[in-house]
Enzyme design. Structure first.
Site, PDB file in Angstrom:
ATOM      1  CD  GLN A 197      -2.530   1.369   2.620  1.00  0.00           C
ATOM      2  OE1 GLN A 197      -3.751   1.243   2.611  1.00  0.00           O
ATOM      3  NE2 GLN A 197      -1.853   1.567   3.749  1.00  0.00           N
ATOM      4  CG  HIS A 314       3.140  -8.659  -0.748  1.00  0.00           C
ATOM      5  ND1 HIS A 314       3.040  -7.798  -1.824  1.00  0.00           N
ATOM      6  CD2 HIS A 314       2.659  -7.975   0.318  1.00  0.00           C
ATOM      7  CE1 HIS A 314       2.498  -6.663  -1.422  1.00  0.00           C
ATOM      8  NE2 HIS A 314       2.270  -6.737  -0.126  1.00  0.00           N
TER       9      HIS A 314
END
Length: 333
Positions: A197, A314
């Site tokens: 994000q 990730h």
């Protein structure tokens, strides 16, 4: 299997998305609406109406070679945004220092002070911002006219003016306003960075504000929403599926949802970036699919560099710090 074949297999990208050869040229059609630029100009103009009202509260930190503050400022529509503001001991109005603004990942917060000391010992100030309503000390005072799924991805999803990330993107731009008011900051040397994000927010701020001199997004989220949902395996894109399952099982509002998202899509925003960019993409990422990140990167027309890590997903990339340190020094020293 000979050594050459083994080496070639190790160099191949994993099968979580397109091949690396395809990814390098993956440049889907933009989804910008006709009023895309007008919408963001209007949002920024509205944001400027609110005074920053910056506040620094000294924080007693055991490393006495740095100055640490709990910082507060007024974000979009007056939301009170919190963050860490960390300075080298020698920073003052007579010894201005460059600054790095850090945006965090989904559900996270401003993190721990020691995470940023690697930058402060190099002479940078750091401003680590808490995203409204998520894991930190920044509330989200916005009112949404409809409900949403647990999380933040679907708050206000049917109205671009009401959508959660309009507030967040403007909060993050106002973090630049905050540091520019500080007498100890060299406002010609502002860098922005973040992962997931935070990487998406880095792209948004670089697109919407020309003051940052460079941007360093790491596996950015919030890019190429349509593809992200097609490729979904894990992570918060699930919220969109849950939204349709619960509120719109026939998907009658699908076009409206994607129209709203188009204003906040890092792929569309990437075209507006003019500062240099260093991006990191991991090819085993099942939360931010590689093609969504390449979609943003390949639409950038600014000076840009890309680090590709074929066997990482990730996850933390501590080795990438050296690439960021070298990149930052080109513009900050």
């Amino acid at each position: 299997m000979n050594k050459l074949q083994s080496k070639e297999m190790l160099a191949m990208p994993p099968a979580v998305d397109l091949s690396l050869e395809q990814l390098r040229v993956y440049k889907p059609e933009l989804t910008k609406q006709d009023d895309f630029d007008d919408f963001w100009e209007e949002s920024i103009k509205e944001s400027k109406k609110y005074p920053i009202n910056g506040e620094l509260i000294p924080y007693d930190y055991p490393v006495k070679e740095v100055k640490v503050y709990n910082a507060y400022y007024n974000g979009f529509k007056g939301a009170r945004i919190n963050g860490w503001y960390i300075l080298p001991l020698e920073a003052d109005k007579n010894n201005k220092v460059p600054v790095l603004i850090h945006y965090h990942g989904y559900t996270g917060d401003k993190g721990y002070i020691q995470e940023y000391l690697k930058w402060v010992i190099q002479g940078y100030a750091v401003f680590a911002v808490n995203v409204r309503g998520q894991g930190g000390q920044t509330p989200d005072p916005a009112i949404y006219s409809q409900g949403g799924i647990t999380g933040w991805m679907t708050l206000g999803i049917l109205d671009k003016y009401e959508y959660y990330y309009r507030n967040v993107y403007m909060d993050c731009v106002r973090a630049v306003d905050f540091v520019c008011e500080k007498e100890e900051i060299d406002t010609e040397k502002i860098g922005i960075l973040g992962a997931s994000q935070g990487g998406g927010l880095t792209i948004a701020v670089a697109a919407l504000d020309k003051r940052p001199k460079f941007a360093m997004p790491v596996f950015p989220y919030l890019c190429h929403f349509k593809r992200a949902m097609e490729m979904y395996q894990e992570g918060p894109y699930r919220e969109f599926f849950e939204y349709f399952r619960r509120f719109d099982p026939e998907m009658k509002t699908e076009d409206k949802v994607f129209q709203t998202l188009s204003y906040f899509d890092g792929m569309n925003l990437a075209t507006k970036i003019t500062c240099p960019v260093l991006m990191a993409i991991t090819l085993r990422d099942v939360i931010c699919p590689p093609s969504t990140m390449f979609a943003a990167y390949n639409h950038m027309t600014c000076a840009k560099e890309l680090k590709i890590y074929p066997h990482h997903g990730h996850e933390a990339l501590p080795f990438h710090d050296e690439a960021m340190i070298e990149f930052a020094r080109r513009f900050m020293k």
